[in-house]
Design an enzyme around this catalytic site. Structure first.
Site, PDB file in Angstrom:
ATOM      1  N   HIS A 148       0.799  -1.227   0.000  1.00  0.00           N
ATOM      2  CA  HIS A 148       0.000   0.000   0.000  1.00  0.00           C
ATOM      3  C   HIS A 148       0.832   1.278   0.000  1.00  0.00           C
ATOM      4  CE1 HIS A 148      -3.809  -2.048   0.359  1.00  0.00           C
ATOM      5  NE2 HIS A 148      -3.406  -2.708   1.431  1.00  0.00           N
ATOM      6  N   GLN A 168      -1.399 -13.716   5.244  1.00  0.00           N
ATOM      7  CA  GLN A 168      -2.369 -12.759   5.764  1.00  0.00           C
ATOM      8  C   GLN A 168      -3.776 -13.226   5.398  1.00  0.00           C
ATOM      9  OE1 GLN A 168      -1.110  -8.746   6.053  1.00  0.00           O
ATOM     10  NE2 GLN A 168      -3.048  -7.933   5.288  1.00  0.00           N
ATOM     11  N   GLU A 182      -7.512 -12.214   5.229  1.00  0.00           N
ATOM     12  CA  GLU A 182      -8.291 -10.982   5.226  1.00  0.00           C
ATOM     13  C   GLU A 182      -9.487 -11.044   4.280  1.00  0.00           C
ATOM     14  OE1 GLU A 182      -5.665  -7.843   4.031  1.00  0.00           O
ATOM     15  OE2 GLU A 182      -4.620  -9.115   2.580  1.00  0.00           O
ATOM     16  N   ASP A 184      -9.563  -5.267   6.185  1.00  0.00           N
ATOM     17  CA  ASP A 184     -10.060  -5.874   4.949  1.00  0.00           C
ATOM     18  C   ASP A 184     -11.219  -6.817   5.220  1.00  0.00           C
ATOM     19  OD1 ASP A 184      -8.543  -5.442   2.198  1.00  0.00           O
ATOM     20  OD2 ASP A 184      -7.092  -5.161   3.798  1.00  0.00           O
TER      21      ASP A 184
END
Length: 246
Positions: free
Chosen positions: A42, A144, A146, A172
């Site tokens: 990001h 991860q 999410e 998320d």
């Protein structure tokens, strides 16, 4: 670096790094953090800035994971060849995806391409046999979770050999479930499901928290390492506290 799943131990605390510059790594290395997560998903990291930030973290003795933007072989290779401690892979949704990520993160047939001239291999001064052995034991792969699909398949993901830890992406999850915030019951229930799967498979589980006040309750639930906010939020919060004191 290995995250601990032993909850009687002190929590391991890191932060997300959004600024792609080595100076911020130097500063954060003075903060007695256990690790950093360079947020290449990001934030505007390119190959050169990622290289410099990883180099600075290594020179500072600070373990650095890279949250990569995708799980392409070249993306994983770049982070690890630069000398990252490991990778944190977003949106892991199935065991087959997790298996492929593990393969791409380690040397072997159809796995990570070998080069002895990298920082990770001490610029051709480390014998291949030694580099293969240390890379196998030291490279950290974090999945991860999410997405609802990832939550549904989390037991199978956690069981994959070579997935060293799980990381809960609550923001998320809130967006995916259509929840108004991470405090929603559906997000908490999904988070607890990930934690229980990690426990069953003896894997550590981490989590992003925006505020340190959230850590105690989630540690009690079974989370052992935390990505606390980011250096951006710390700067803003620090100035806001100073302004409020005027």
């Amino acid at each position: 670096m290995r995250f601990s799943s032993q909850l009687q131990q002190p929590v391991q605390l890191g932060t997300f790094v959004k600024t792609p510059h080595p100076h911020i790594i130097e500063v954060l290395a003075l903060a007695e953090l256990d690790f950093l997560i360079l947020d290449a998903e990001h934030s505007p990291y390119d190959r050169a800035s990622l290289d410099l930030c990883i180099m600075t973290a290594r020179l500072s003795g600070l373990p650095a994971l890279v949250r990569i933007p995708d799980a392409a072989p070249s993306t994983i290779l770049n982070a690890l060849d630069c000398g990252a401690t490991g990778i944190q892979v977003p949106h892991v949704c199935s065991a087959s995806q997790a298996e492929e990520i593990v393969k791409r993160s380690h040397y072997g047939e159809n796995g990570r391409g070998y080069a002895g001239s990298t920082r990770a291999a001490n610029y051709a001064t480390k014998p291949m046999v030694e580099h293969l052995a240390t890379s196998k034991t030291a490279t950290t792969v974090v999945a991860q979770i999410e997405d609802p699909e990832g939550v549904d398949n989390v037991d199978a993901i956690a069981a994959v050999e070579g997935i060293d830890a799980l990381f809960i992406g609550q923001v998320d999850l809130a967006v995916a479930y259509g929840a108004p915030s991470v405090q929603a019951d559906v997000v908490r229930d999904a988070s607890l499901k990930v934690i229980e799967a990690a426990k069953r498979n003896n894997k550590p589980v981490g989590m992003f928290v925006a505020d340190a006040s959230q850590i105690s309750a989630w540690k009690e639930a079974g989370v052992s390492f935390f990505g606390l906010a980011s250096e951006h939020k710390m700067i803003i919060d620090g100035f806001n506290r100073q302004r409020a004191a005027l």
